[in-house]
Design an enzyme around this catalytic site. Structure first.
Site, short mmCIF file in Angstrom:
data_model
loop_
_atom_site.label_atom_id
_atom_site.label_comp_id
_atom_site.label_asym_id
_atom_site.label_seq_id
_atom_site.Cartn_x
_atom_site.Cartn_y
_atom_site.Cartn_z
N GLY A 1 40.15 34.57 49.97
CA GLY A 1 39.72 34.64 48.57
C GLY A 1 38.88 35.89 48.33
N VAL B 1 33.06 51.60 54.08
CA VAL B 1 33.80 51.81 55.33
C VAL B 1 34.47 53.19 55.30
CG1 VAL B 1 35.78 51.03 56.71
CG2 VAL B 1 34.20 49.35 55.75
N ARG C 1 33.80 55.85 53.39
CA ARG C 1 32.90 57.02 53.33
C ARG C 1 32.05 57.16 54.59
NH1 ARG C 1 31.79 58.07 46.94
NH2 ARG C 1 33.99 58.50 46.51
N ARG D 1 47.09 35.36 51.71
CA ARG D 1 47.06 34.46 52.87
C ARG D 1 48.40 34.65 53.57
NH1 ARG D 1 42.53 31.73 51.24
NH2 ARG D 1 42.43 31.14 49.04
N GLY E 1 36.38 35.88 54.74
CA GLY E 1 35.63 34.68 55.12
C GLY E 1 35.94 34.24 56.54
N ASP E 2 35.58 33.00 56.86
CA ASP E 2 35.71 32.60 58.28
C ASP E 2 37.16 32.52 58.74
OD1 ASP E 2 36.11 30.35 56.78
OD2 ASP E 2 35.04 29.01 58.14
N THR F 1 32.74 36.46 50.76
CA THR F 1 33.21 35.24 50.09
C THR F 1 32.13 34.79 49.13
OG1 THR F 1 33.60 32.86 50.36
CG2 THR F 1 32.46 33.94 52.16
N ILE F 2 32.54 34.26 47.99
CA ILE F 2 31.52 33.81 47.03
C ILE F 2 30.81 32.55 47.53
CG2 ILE F 2 32.67 34.82 45.02
CD1 ILE F 2 33.45 31.86 44.27
N ASP F 3 31.42 31.84 48.48
CA ASP F 3 30.87 30.53 48.87
C ASP F 3 29.58 30.60 49.69
OD1 ASP F 3 33.04 29.49 47.60
OD2 ASP F 3 33.94 28.54 49.35
N ASP G 1 29.33 30.63 52.82
CA ASP G 1 29.44 29.54 53.81
C ASP G 1 29.69 30.05 55.23
OD1 ASP G 1 31.96 30.51 53.39
OD2 ASP G 1 32.94 28.56 53.23
N MET H 1 32.23 26.54 41.97
CA MET H 1 33.04 26.67 43.18
C MET H 1 32.21 26.43 44.45
SD MET H 1 35.94 29.56 42.83
CE MET H 1 37.59 29.02 42.35
N ARG I 1 34.13 25.49 48.25
CA ARG I 1 35.11 24.57 48.85
C ARG I 1 34.42 23.53 49.73
NH1 ARG I 1 40.46 26.77 50.24
NH2 ARG I 1 39.38 28.75 50.45
N ARG J 1 34.94 34.16 40.57
CA ARG J 1 35.41 35.07 41.62
C ARG J 1 35.56 36.50 41.11
NH1 ARG J 1 39.19 32.13 45.30
NH2 ARG J 1 40.69 33.78 44.93
O1 F6P Z 1 36.53 30.58 49.24
C1 F6P Z 1 36.27 30.98 47.95
C2 F6P Z 1 36.91 30.04 46.96
O2 F6P Z 1 36.74 30.57 45.68
C3 F6P Z 1 36.39 28.61 47.01
O3 F6P Z 1 35.16 28.46 46.34
C4 F6P Z 1 37.52 27.85 46.38
O4 F6P Z 1 37.56 26.53 46.82
C5 F6P Z 1 38.73 28.61 46.87
O5 F6P Z 1 38.30 29.90 47.19
C6 F6P Z 1 39.85 28.69 45.87
O6 F6P Z 1 40.93 29.30 46.47
P1 F6P Z 1 42.25 29.74 45.68
O7 F6P Z 1 41.95 31.06 45.05
O8 F6P Z 1 43.28 29.83 46.71
O9 F6P Z 1 42.49 28.70 44.63
#
Ligand code: F6P
Length: 319
Positions: free
Chosen positions: A11, A23, A25, A72, A102-103, A125-127, A129, A169, A171, A252
Site C-alpha cells: 500500500g 535515495v 540524490r 502486490r 511495509g512488513d 505505510t500509513i498504518d 505498524d 484505516m 488493518r 492514503r
Molecule cells: O496498509 C495500509 C492500508 O491502507 C491499510 O490501512 C488498509 O487496511 C489496507 O492498506 C488497504 O489495502 P488496499 O489498498 O489493498 O485496499
C-alpha cells in the site's frame, strides 16, 4: 558497489516520493547509478527499470503516491519468481536494493538477501505498524488527513446534535485511530489492541448528554470491525440515531506533511549509506528522533504496540 535500485511496494503512503528522491540524490552524491524499479516486485521480475538522475526526482517531494507505482506480486511469492528477480538485478549490474514499503515488502526483501542479494528496507505505510521504529513514512500525513475530515464531521455533528462513528484505516493497528482520536477529542476510541465494551461507549455518550453535550465522535480503527455494524449496535442500545463515515483511501493520498517529508528524506538517505557500508537484511528506523537501523529478523521477532499512554490520556480528557 556502483549501481543500486529502489522500489516501492504494498500500500502506498504519502512521503514515499520524498524517500525515492532521497535515495536517488544521496546515491548520486556518492557517485552511484540509481535505477528505479516500477510496480514493486512485479517490475523486479519483469525488468521494468528506469534509469534515475537528479531531474527524475525533481518536483516530487510534495506529491503523494509513488512515482514508481506499487503493486502486490503473486509471482514473487514463488522461488522461481524470486530467482528471476535476482538474475535480472545481476544482469543489470545492480549491487543493492532499497525497498520502501511495509512488513510484507520487507519479507520479500529478506528473500532476496537469502539469495545473496543485499537489500535495505525503508518503512513506508500509513498504518505505523512496523515493529522497531517509532514512526513509518505516511503515518503523520494520514493522521492529519483523518483529523481534517473529522473536524468537518464535528461541525455537522454539532449542528444536528448527533453521534458520529468514524472508521479510520489500520488493518491490524490502532495507531491512526489513537492519534486522530486524541487530536479530535473523540468520546471513545476503538482499537484492535484493546477490547471494548459497548456499555462503556453508551455510558460515555450518556455522560456527555448529562452535561448537555449533544454531539459525539467515536473513532473505530478498521481492524476492530465494521463501523456500520458498531453504529447499529450503539443505536440499538441508545435508541438514538447516529451516522457512520468510513474515511477509507482518502487517508492514503495527499501531499505529505513536513514531518513525513523530513522522515522520508532522512530514512532514504540512511538506506543508501547502509548499502555502501556493506549492510544488508536490515531496515531503517527512527527511535527517539534518531535515525538508526535493525536487522529484519529482530524487527519481525518484536510485536508492534501503539503508544497506550495516548489511549489512556484520550480516555481521561474526553470525559
Ligand atoms: O496498509 C495500509 C492500508 O491502507 C491499510 O490501512 C488498509 O487496511 C489496507 O492498506 C488497504 O489495502 P488496499 O489498498 O489493498 O485496499
Amino acid at each position: 558497489m556502483e549501481r543500486i535500485a529502489v522500489l516501492t511496494s504494498g500500500g502506498d503512503s504519502p512521503g514515499m516520493n520524498a524517500a525515492i528522491r532521497a535515495v536517488v540524490r544521496k546515491g548520486r552524491h556518492h557517485g552511484l547509478d540509481v535505477v528505479g524499479v516500477q510496480r514493486g516486485y512485479t517490475g523486479l521480475i519483469q525488468g521494468d527499470y528506469l534509469s534515475m538522475n537528479l531531474g527524475s526526482v525533481g518536483d516530487i517531494i510534495h506529491r503523494g503516491g509513488t512515482i514508481l507505482r506499487s503493486a502486490r506480486c503473486e509471482e514473487f511469492r514463488t522461488p522461481e519468481g524470486r530467482e528471476k528477480a535476482v538474475l535480472n538485478l545481476q544482469q543489470h549490474e545492480i549491487g543493492g536494493l532499497v525497498v520502501i514499503g511495509g512488513d510484507g515488502s520487507f519479507r520479500g526483501a529478506q528473500h532476496l538477501t537469502a539469495l545473496g542479494f543485499p537489500t535495505i528496507g525503508v518503512p513506508g505505510t500509513i498504518d505505523n505498524d512496523i515493529p522497531g521504529t517509532d514512526f513509518t513514512i505516511g503515518f503523520d500525513t494520514a493522521v492529519n488527513t483523518a483529523i481534517q475530515n473529522i473536524d468537518r464531521i464535528r461541525d455537522t455533528a454539532s449542528s444536528h446534535e448527533r453521534t458520529y462513528i468514524v472508521e479510520v484505516m489500520g488493518r491490524n493497528a490502532g495507531d491512526i485511530a489513537l492519534w486522530a482520536g486524541l487530536a479530535d477529542g473523540a468520546e471513545s476510541i476503538l482499537i484492535p489492541e484493546a477490547p471494548y465494551e459497548l456499555d462503556d461507549i453508551v455510558e460515555r455518550l450518556a455522560r456527555g448528554d448529562r452535561r448537555d453535550k449533544k454531539h459525539s465522535i467515536i473513532i473505530v480503527a478498521e481492524g476492530v470491525g465494521s463501523a456500520i455494524e458498531i453504529g447499529q449496535m450503539i443505536k440499538e442500545k441508545t435508541g438514538e440515531e447516529n451516522r457512520v463515515t468510513v474515511l477509507g483511501h482518502i487517508q492514503r493520498g495527499g501531499s505529505p506533511t513536513a514531518f513525513d517529508r523530513v522522515l522520508a528524506s532522512r530514512m532514504g538517505a540512511e538506506a543508501v549509506d547502509l548499502l555502501l557500508a556493506g549492510e544488508r537484511d536490515k531496515m531503517v528506523a527512527i527511535r527517539n528522533n534518531e535515525i538508526t537501523s535493525l536487522p529484519f529478523d529482530t524487527a519481525f521477532a518484536m510485536q508492534h504496540q501503539p503508544d497506550m499512554s495516548i489511549y489512556d490520556l484520550a480516555s481521561i480528557l474526553a470525559i
